[in-house]
Design a protein around this motif. Sequence first.
Motif, PDB file in Angstrom:
ATOM      1  N   ILE A   8       0.878  -1.194  -0.052  1.00  0.00           N
ATOM      2  CA  ILE A   8      -0.012   0.080  -0.082  1.00  0.00           C
ATOM      3  C   ILE A   8       0.932   1.168   0.180  1.00  0.00           C
ATOM      4  O   ILE A   8       1.648   1.285   0.820  1.00  0.00           O
ATOM      5  N   PHE A   9       0.744   2.172  -1.059  1.00  0.00           N
ATOM      6  CA  PHE A   9       1.262   3.223  -1.081  1.00  0.00           C
ATOM      7  C   PHE A   9       0.565   4.473  -0.630  1.00  0.00           C
ATOM      8  O   PHE A   9      -0.380   4.596  -1.355  1.00  0.00           O
ATOM      9  N   THR A  10       0.547   5.225   0.489  1.00  0.00           N
ATOM     10  CA  THR A  10      -0.355   6.102   0.894  1.00  0.00           C
ATOM     11  C   THR A  10      -0.123   7.408   0.581  1.00  0.00           C
ATOM     12  O   THR A  10       0.873   7.689  -0.308  1.00  0.00           O
ATOM     13  N   GLY A  11      -0.519   8.523   1.132  1.00  0.00           N
ATOM     14  CA  GLY A  11      -0.452   9.848   0.763  1.00  0.00           C
ATOM     15  C   GLY A  11       0.363  10.586   1.335  1.00  0.00           C
ATOM     16  O   GLY A  11       0.698  11.646   1.371  1.00  0.00           O
ATOM     17  N   GLY A  12       1.281   9.849   2.353  1.00  0.00           N
ATOM     18  CA  GLY A  12       2.399  10.394   3.332  1.00  0.00           C
ATOM     19  C   GLY A  12       3.650  10.719   2.458  1.00  0.00           C
ATOM     20  O   GLY A  12       3.658  10.870   1.225  1.00  0.00           O
ATOM     21  N   GLU A  13       4.861  10.701   3.318  1.00  0.00           N
ATOM     22  CA  GLU A  13       5.877  10.897   2.687  1.00  0.00           C
ATOM     23  C   GLU A  13       6.579   9.764   1.739  1.00  0.00           C
ATOM     24  O   GLU A  13       6.509   8.512   2.493  1.00  0.00           O
ATOM     25  N   LEU A  14       6.799   9.873   0.575  1.00  0.00           N
ATOM     26  CA  LEU A  14       7.064   8.781  -0.349  1.00  0.00           C
ATOM     27  C   LEU A  14       8.256   9.099  -1.187  1.00  0.00           C
ATOM     28  O   LEU A  14       8.304  10.506  -1.619  1.00  0.00           O
ATOM     29  N   PHE A  15       9.254   8.046  -1.480  1.00  0.00           N
ATOM     30  CA  PHE A  15      10.641   8.657  -1.918  1.00  0.00           C
ATOM     31  C   PHE A  15      10.753   7.448  -3.308  1.00  0.00           C
ATOM     32  O   PHE A  15      10.376   6.410  -3.027  1.00  0.00           O
ATOM     33  N   PRO A  16      11.340   7.856  -4.152  1.00  0.00           N
ATOM     34  CA  PRO A  16      11.679   6.742  -5.014  1.00  0.00           C
ATOM     35  C   PRO A  16      12.025   5.653  -4.902  1.00  0.00           C
ATOM     36  O   PRO A  16      11.941   4.664  -5.529  1.00  0.00           O
ATOM     37  N   GLU A  17      12.902   5.387  -3.885  1.00  0.00           N
ATOM     38  CA  GLU A  17      13.618   4.212  -3.248  1.00  0.00           C
ATOM     39  C   GLU A  17      12.482   3.242  -2.945  1.00  0.00           C
ATOM     40  O   GLU A  17      12.855   1.922  -2.592  1.00  0.00           O
ATOM     41  N   PHE A  18      11.227   3.847  -2.521  1.00  0.00           N
ATOM     42  CA  PHE A  18      10.313   2.560  -2.102  1.00  0.00           C
ATOM     43  C   PHE A  18       9.959   1.941  -3.359  1.00  0.00           C
ATOM     44  O   PHE A  18       9.636   0.746  -2.879  1.00  0.00           O
ATOM     45  N   LEU A  19      10.090   2.361  -4.441  1.00  0.00           N
ATOM     46  CA  LEU A  19       9.831   1.401  -5.453  1.00  0.00           C
ATOM     47  C   LEU A  19      10.648   0.216  -5.833  1.00  0.00           C
ATOM     48  O   LEU A  19      10.224  -0.848  -6.284  1.00  0.00           O
ATOM     49  N   GLU A  20      11.769   0.290  -5.208  1.00  0.00           N
ATOM     50  CA  GLU A  20      12.629  -0.855  -5.158  1.00  0.00           C
ATOM     51  C   GLU A  20      12.256  -2.143  -4.105  1.00  0.00           C
ATOM     52  O   GLU A  20      12.531  -3.211  -4.453  1.00  0.00           O
ATOM     53  N   VAL A  21      11.281  -1.728  -3.238  1.00  0.00           N
ATOM     54  CA  VAL A  21      10.645  -2.894  -2.592  1.00  0.00           C
ATOM     55  C   VAL A  21       9.540  -3.727  -3.184  1.00  0.00           C
ATOM     56  O   VAL A  21       9.262  -4.777  -2.815  1.00  0.00           O
ATOM     57  N   ILE A  22       9.076  -2.954  -4.358  1.00  0.00           N
ATOM     58  CA  ILE A  22       7.996  -3.963  -4.919  1.00  0.00           C
ATOM     59  C   ILE A  22       8.447  -5.111  -5.724  1.00  0.00           C
ATOM     60  O   ILE A  22       9.767  -5.239  -6.368  1.00  0.00           O
ATOM     61  N   HIS A  23       7.823  -6.328  -5.570  1.00  0.00           N
ATOM     62  CA  HIS A  23       8.229  -7.440  -6.223  1.00  0.00           C
ATOM     63  C   HIS A  23       7.158  -7.836  -7.309  1.00  0.00           C
ATOM     64  O   HIS A  23       6.179  -7.204  -7.197  1.00  0.00           O
ATOM     65  N   LYS A  24       7.515  -8.618  -8.269  1.00  0.00           N
ATOM     66  CA  LYS A  24       6.891  -8.721  -9.420  1.00  0.00           C
ATOM     67  C   LYS A  24       5.442  -9.130  -9.175  1.00  0.00           C
ATOM     68  O   LYS A  24       4.403  -8.994 -10.074  1.00  0.00           O
ATOM     69  N   ASP A  25       5.076 -10.071  -8.191  1.00  0.00           N
ATOM     70  CA  ASP A  25       3.844 -10.667  -7.910  1.00  0.00           C
ATOM     71  C   ASP A  25       3.071  -9.902  -6.953  1.00  0.00           C
ATOM     72  O   ASP A  25       2.095 -10.297  -6.574  1.00  0.00           O
ATOM     73  N   ASP A  26       3.667  -8.674  -6.490  1.00  0.00           N
ATOM     74  CA  ASP A  26       2.873  -7.822  -5.409  1.00  0.00           C
ATOM     75  C   ASP A  26       1.614  -7.477  -6.002  1.00  0.00           C
ATOM     76  O   ASP A  26       1.468  -7.099  -7.190  1.00  0.00           O
ATOM     77  N   ILE A  27       0.457  -7.272  -5.402  1.00  0.00           N
ATOM     78  CA  ILE A  27      -0.760  -6.533  -5.629  1.00  0.00           C
ATOM     79  C   ILE A  27      -0.408  -5.017  -5.145  1.00  0.00           C
ATOM     80  O   ILE A  27      -0.071  -4.840  -3.844  1.00  0.00           O
ATOM     81  N   ILE A  28      -0.796  -4.126  -5.799  1.00  0.00           N
ATOM     82  CA  ILE A  28      -0.278  -2.601  -5.485  1.00  0.00           C
ATOM     83  C   ILE A  28      -1.612  -1.894  -5.149  1.00  0.00           C
ATOM     84  O   ILE A  28      -2.456  -1.764  -6.115  1.00  0.00           O
ATOM     85  N   ILE A  29      -1.805  -1.202  -4.044  1.00  0.00           N
ATOM     86  CA  ILE A  29      -2.928  -0.568  -3.687  1.00  0.00           C
ATOM     87  C   ILE A  29      -2.278   0.966  -3.333  1.00  0.00           C
ATOM     88  O   ILE A  29      -1.537   1.167  -2.656  1.00  0.00           O
ATOM     89  N   ALA A  30      -2.915   1.924  -4.037  1.00  0.00           N
ATOM     90  CA  ALA A  30      -2.725   3.302  -3.792  1.00  0.00           C
ATOM     91  C   ALA A  30      -3.647   4.011  -3.076  1.00  0.00           C
ATOM     92  O   ALA A  30      -4.649   3.982  -3.542  1.00  0.00           O
ATOM     93  N   ALA A  31      -3.255   4.881  -2.000  1.00  0.00           N
ATOM     94  CA  ALA A  31      -4.219   5.623  -1.489  1.00  0.00           C
ATOM     95  C   ALA A  31      -3.856   7.175  -1.728  1.00  0.00           C
ATOM     96  O   ALA A  31      -2.840   7.685  -1.899  1.00  0.00           O
ATOM     97  N   ASP A  32      -4.887   7.898  -2.443  1.00  0.00           N
ATOM     98  CA  ASP A  32      -5.221   9.060  -2.676  1.00  0.00           C
ATOM     99  C   ASP A  32      -3.714   9.723  -3.457  1.00  0.00           C
ATOM    100  O   ASP A  32      -3.491   8.978  -4.591  1.00  0.00           O
ATOM    101  N   ARG A  33      -2.991  10.610  -2.998  1.00  0.00           N
ATOM    102  CA  ARG A  33      -1.621  11.017  -3.628  1.00  0.00           C
ATOM    103  C   ARG A  33      -0.656   9.771  -3.978  1.00  0.00           C
ATOM    104  O   ARG A  33       0.239  10.196  -4.659  1.00  0.00           O
ATOM    105  N   GLY A  34      -0.818   8.929  -3.151  1.00  0.00           N
ATOM    106  CA  GLY A  34       0.110   7.840  -3.449  1.00  0.00           C
ATOM    107  C   GLY A  34      -0.048   7.028  -4.768  1.00  0.00           C
ATOM    108  O   GLY A  34       0.874   6.579  -5.282  1.00  0.00           O
TER     109      GLY A  34
END
Length: 213
Positions: A8-34
């Motif tokens: 879950i990517f929320t609308g708080g503080e986000l940084f490009p390096e967070f994208l590195e934790v995504i795995h191929k099979d993950d389901i990605i849910i984004a909240a608002d600005r996320g």
Amino acid sequence: MAMKRIVIFTGGELFPEFLEVIHKDDIIIAADRGALFLIEHGVTPHVAVGDFDSISEEEQQLVHEKSGRMITVDPVLKDWTDTEMAFETALDFEPTHILMLGATGTRMDHTLANVHIMVRAMQHHIICSLQDKNNYMMLTTSEAVVEDRGYEYVSLLPLTPEVTGICLEGFQYPLDQATIRMGMSLGISNKLLDKSGTVSIDSGLLLIIQSKD
């Protein structure tokens, strides 16, 4: 049972390096600005949820076009925060693990509410962790393996009036059948001796925070 992880990517503080934790099979849910953050970095969220009051109408249209699915609510009449909406949506996928990113920031009320969401996940028998640039948090009611994720410190805080039978293996400051009550600082600023350590408890709910300055 096969592991099913939701990020879950929320609308708080986000940084490009967070994208590195995504795995191929993950389901990605984004909240608002996320959701906008992901799309601007070339990532398509499976689901985007929220009132989207923090982005413009043009940006909302972009999120609508670039997301697998978009769920919107009225910003005044809603009962849940955007992050809680994302969590409730995640439950529909019956995950084994939820990782929340950007769930902390300058709003302490939102930060604490998101820590409490981790408790709700545990009640659903779901592993839940919360990560930002300086912290990685998880909960345990029994035993947890703490892995070296590049954070300097490991701290233990009770989320129940007391946590009993705390044993630490692989830490600079070991504990054996210790009790930590709310307001005690006994568990603050420990360190791993190697690549991992084990935390076990007999009763209570323990918050494990890996952190760095």
